[in-house]
Design a protein around this motif. Structure first.
Motif, short mmCIF file in Angstrom:
data_model
loop_
_atom_site.label_atom_id
_atom_site.label_comp_id
_atom_site.label_asym_id
_atom_site.label_seq_id
_atom_site.Cartn_x
_atom_site.Cartn_y
_atom_site.Cartn_z
N LEU A 1 0.14 12.08 7.86
CA LEU A 1 -1.08 12.68 7.32
C LEU A 1 -1.03 12.73 5.79
N ASP A 2 0.15 12.99 5.25
CA ASP A 2 0.32 13.00 3.80
C ASP A 2 0.04 11.61 3.22
N LEU A 3 0.54 10.57 3.90
CA LEU A 3 0.27 9.21 3.46
C LEU A 3 -1.21 8.87 3.56
N GLN A 4 -1.86 9.35 4.63
CA GLN A 4 -3.30 9.12 4.77
C GLN A 4 -4.07 9.74 3.62
N VAL A 5 -3.70 10.97 3.26
CA VAL A 5 -4.37 11.66 2.16
C VAL A 5 -4.23 10.85 0.87
N ARG A 6 -3.03 10.34 0.63
CA ARG A 6 -2.80 9.58 -0.60
C ARG A 6 -3.65 8.32 -0.63
N ILE A 7 -3.64 7.55 0.47
CA ILE A 7 -4.39 6.30 0.49
C ILE A 7 -5.89 6.57 0.39
N ARG A 8 -6.38 7.57 1.13
CA ARG A 8 -7.82 7.88 1.06
C ARG A 8 -8.21 8.31 -0.35
N SER A 9 -7.35 9.09 -0.99
CA SER A 9 -7.65 9.52 -2.36
C SER A 9 -7.70 8.34 -3.30
N LEU A 10 -6.75 7.41 -3.16
CA LEU A 10 -6.72 6.23 -4.02
C LEU A 10 -7.98 5.37 -3.80
N VAL A 11 -8.32 5.14 -2.52
CA VAL A 11 -9.47 4.28 -2.22
C VAL A 11 -10.77 4.94 -2.68
N PHE A 12 -10.92 6.24 -2.40
CA PHE A 12 -12.15 6.92 -2.81
C PHE A 12 -12.26 6.97 -4.33
N GLY A 13 -11.12 7.23 -5.01
CA GLY A 13 -11.15 7.23 -6.46
C GLY A 13 -11.53 5.89 -7.04
N ARG A 14 -11.04 4.82 -6.40
CA ARG A 14 -11.40 3.47 -6.88
C ARG A 14 -12.86 3.16 -6.61
N LEU A 15 -13.35 3.54 -5.43
CA LEU A 15 -14.76 3.29 -5.10
C LEU A 15 -15.69 4.06 -6.03
N SER A 16 -15.27 5.26 -6.44
CA SER A 16 -16.13 6.06 -7.31
C SER A 16 -16.33 5.42 -8.67
N ARG A 17 -15.48 4.46 -9.01
CA ARG A 17 -15.62 3.77 -10.31
C ARG A 17 -16.26 2.39 -10.17
N PHE A 18 -16.67 2.04 -8.93
CA PHE A 18 -17.38 0.78 -8.74
C PHE A 18 -18.76 0.85 -9.36
N SER A 19 -19.23 -0.27 -9.87
CA SER A 19 -20.58 -0.32 -10.41
C SER A 19 -21.60 -0.34 -9.27
N GLN A 20 -22.84 -0.07 -9.62
CA GLN A 20 -23.91 -0.07 -8.63
C GLN A 20 -24.04 -1.44 -7.97
N LEU B 1 0.81 -1.21 0.00
CA LEU B 1 0.00 0.00 0.00
C LEU B 1 0.85 1.27 0.00
N LEU B 2 1.88 1.28 0.84
CA LEU B 2 2.60 2.52 1.11
C LEU B 2 4.05 2.53 0.64
N GLY B 3 4.52 1.39 0.10
CA GLY B 3 5.92 1.31 -0.29
C GLY B 3 6.33 2.38 -1.29
N SER B 4 5.53 2.54 -2.35
CA SER B 4 5.87 3.54 -3.38
C SER B 4 5.81 4.95 -2.82
N SER B 5 4.84 5.21 -1.94
CA SER B 5 4.73 6.55 -1.33
C SER B 5 5.92 6.83 -0.43
N LEU B 6 6.35 5.84 0.34
CA LEU B 6 7.50 6.03 1.22
C LEU B 6 8.77 6.27 0.41
N ARG B 7 8.91 5.54 -0.71
CA ARG B 7 10.09 5.77 -1.57
C ARG B 7 10.06 7.16 -2.16
N ALA B 8 8.88 7.62 -2.54
CA ALA B 8 8.77 8.97 -3.10
C ALA B 8 9.04 10.04 -2.05
N ARG B 9 8.81 9.70 -0.79
CA ARG B 9 9.04 10.65 0.30
C ARG B 9 10.20 10.20 1.19
#
Length: 564
Positions: A88-107, A7-15
């Motif tokens: 907090l920055d990592l939380q924002v990233r994960i929440r954005s990823l999860v919310f973005g993925r959920l927004s594309r879920f079918s009904q 989940l966070l490996g790429s974000s930690l490497r970027a930061r």
């Protein structure tokens, strides 16, 4: 931990710069704390000896103590600021990823989640991931580095005994948290599952409060809540028990290390290989090293929760996306489109809902799909809106297969007024601008006028900026429906989908609202699903649901249907 790193490996490497800075600040804080205790012990011992007539310079050590104190305060403060900003920055990233993925879920995919589960994933599941960085990785790195450096210094006077002290420190910092984490894993996962069930139960009880009171079911619901609370308390005791065992084991190892330092150090003092004040300083410095062990045990006892939360989030992020081909072209419409469904079947699992269904809607036509609740009307609207997937030539938009059009651009031409269309927490203006963020104030007042709600809004305390509260509680049910209608009117959509638009409204109110809707929809395509026969004479065509199929009704038959 593998799921957490995924989940966070790429974000930690970027930061990695911020991560390294956080670790260095943590090491600096521990070094200052250990140095402060060591210097204080050495200083007090020398001060005692000075009282006995031995010459001792008080100014140097006292300055060192003040300097180390300020250093520790500043380093601790910076560590908290940088570390929490990173998490907090990592939380924002994960929440954005999860919310973005959920927004594309079918009904249909979203329907598989219980009330409150998605909110839990976006809040508690993401929040629990902080435990690894703040309470495990940073303290563990700090403990290993500090133990190696301190033992290397200690080896100067205690010889190979220093490496035995190092072994005690590494076992306390690495092995014991690992064993406790493995032992507490099952209990920690059970804690999280019970917390989620409790959250869902409370959420459902709040939504069904009126029914619970009417049917005198409050005691039964309270019994369920109490039972869950007892199970949760027992699971937390089991999880915390491992933390207590771990802390006890660390204290035992600390005692062993201190005894070695005391006994071997006393022997070295007796042999005049080291001074007494230095021996006292080393003993107190060793005590300071164990300061970083306590938070590690709090984190280790909850690693099971971290693993479970990481797996749930990965389940959402790894969900395969429904095909909306990158090569699909954008729909560009300046007028309503013709829609055609041919020989379409659809089922939820093994339960068929639509059976070889066909439907043609001409551009600008107003039609009603009539049938009892649960007959599949909402499913058909979901297909027409492309919320539910179909394949091949079963669904045509302007004569071309629906999947050949970009779904995102299709949504730009659609508007939905559902039977449970929500009003969001905010003002009147906030709720309307969701449909068209660039709308002017004149346009807003025009759609309110068309929905016959402008006088109501003008009478509100702050007009358009009046706070509506959760669910639009400041408005009556009919006013809430009209505000949702105004939002549809404000959208630039050419095709309107209305799912039970007059649900929960009485006869005169429902007819008046529907007349306003259709008057505002002149020149647009309107597809309405309803079981209210009073609305059928208002549209151009009526289709009746029967055994998963549509049957077009004649005008004479429509007029003879009995009102609800």
């Amino acid at each position: 931990m593998k799921a957490w790193f995924r989940l966070l490996g790429s974000s930690l490497r970027a930061r990695r710069g911020a991560v390294l800075f956080t670790v260095l600040l943590a090491i600096s804080t521990v070094a200052a704390g250990v140095g402060l205790l060591g210097v204080a012990g050495w200083f007090l011992s020398n001060a005692f000896l000075a009282a006995m007539g031995i010459v001792f310079n008080l100014f140097g050590p006292s300055a060192m103590i003040r300097g180390l104190s300020f250093w520790r305060i500043a380093s601790r403060y910076l560590e908290r600021v940088v570390g929490h900003a990173l998490t907090l920055d990592l939380q924002v990233r994960i929440r954005s990823l999860v919310f973005g993925r959920l927004s594309r879920f079918s009904q249909s995919r979203l329907a598989q989640f219980r009330d409150g589960e998605l909110a839990s994933s976006l809040t508690s599941d993401v929040a629990v991931l902080d435990l690894v960085l703040l309470l495990i990785l940073v303290p563990l790195t700090t403990a290993v580095v500090a133990a190696l450096v301190f033992s290397a210094v200690l080896q100067t006077w205690l010889s190979w005994w220093a490496w035995l002290i190092l072994a005690c420190l590494l076992i306390a910092a690495c092995l014991i948290p690992y064993i406790c984490a493995r032992g507490a894993s099952r209990a920690a996962q059970q804690v999280h599952q019970l917390e989620n069930r409790q959250r869902v139960l409370v959420h459902q009880a709040i939504r069904a409060y009126a029914d619970i009171q009417v049917f005198a079911a409050a005691d039964a619901v309270q019994e369920q809540v109490d039972k869950l609370g007892q199970e949760l308390g027992q699971a937390r005791l089991r999880s915390n028990g491992w933390g207590i065992v771990g802390q006890f084991s660390q204290q035992v190892l600390m005692g062993v290390a201190l005894m070695i330092c005391l006994l071997v150090g006393a022997q070295q003092v007796n042999l005049e290989a080291m001074s007494g004040p230095l021996w006292v300083g080393l003993v107190l410095a060793l005590l300071g090293l164990f300061e970083i062990m306590a938070p590690m045990m709090r984190g280790a006892s909850r690693l099971g929760e971290v693993q479970a939360a990481s797996n749930r989030l990965l389940t959402i992020l790894d969900e395969p996306e429904e095909t909306d081909q990158e090569q699909a072209q954008a729909i560009v419409l300046d007028k309503p489109a013709s829609l055609e469904i041919t020989d379409l079947s659809f089922a939820y699992g093994s339960q068929p809902v639509l059976d070889h269904l066909s439907l043609q809607v001409q551009a600008g036509e107003h039609i009603a799909i009539f049938g009892p609740s649960g007959s599949g009307k909402s499913t058909l609207l979901g297909v027409l809106m492309r919320l539910l997937p179909v394949s091949g030539q079963q669904y045509l938009i302007e004569g071309e297969a629906a999947q050949d059009w970009s779904r995102a651009s299709w949504f730009d031409h659609c508007a939905l007024l559902a039977q449970d269309s929500p009003l969001f927490l905010g003002s009147v203006r906030d709720n309307l601008l969701l449909a068209e963020p660039t709308a002017s104030e004149q346009q807003i007042w025009q759609v309110l006028h068309d929905a016959q709600l402008d006088s109501v809004v003008r009478d509100l305390p702050q007009g358009l900026d009046t706070w509506l509260g959760e669910g639009g509680q400041q408005l009556s049910l009919g006013q809430q429906r009209r505000l949702c209608l105004a939002r549809v009117l404000l959208s630039p959509a050419h095709i309107w989908f209305l799912d039970e638009p007059t649900a929960s409204l009485d006869g005169p109110t429902s007819q008046a609202l529907m007349q306003d809707i259709l008057a505002a929809a002149r020149g647009k395509t309107v597809i309405m699903a309803t079981h209210d026969t009073r609305l059928l004479p208002l549209v151009d065509s009526v289709y009746h649901f029967e055994a998963g199929r549509l049957q077009r009704q004649s005008g004479t038959l429509v007029n003879t249907l009995e009102p609800n």
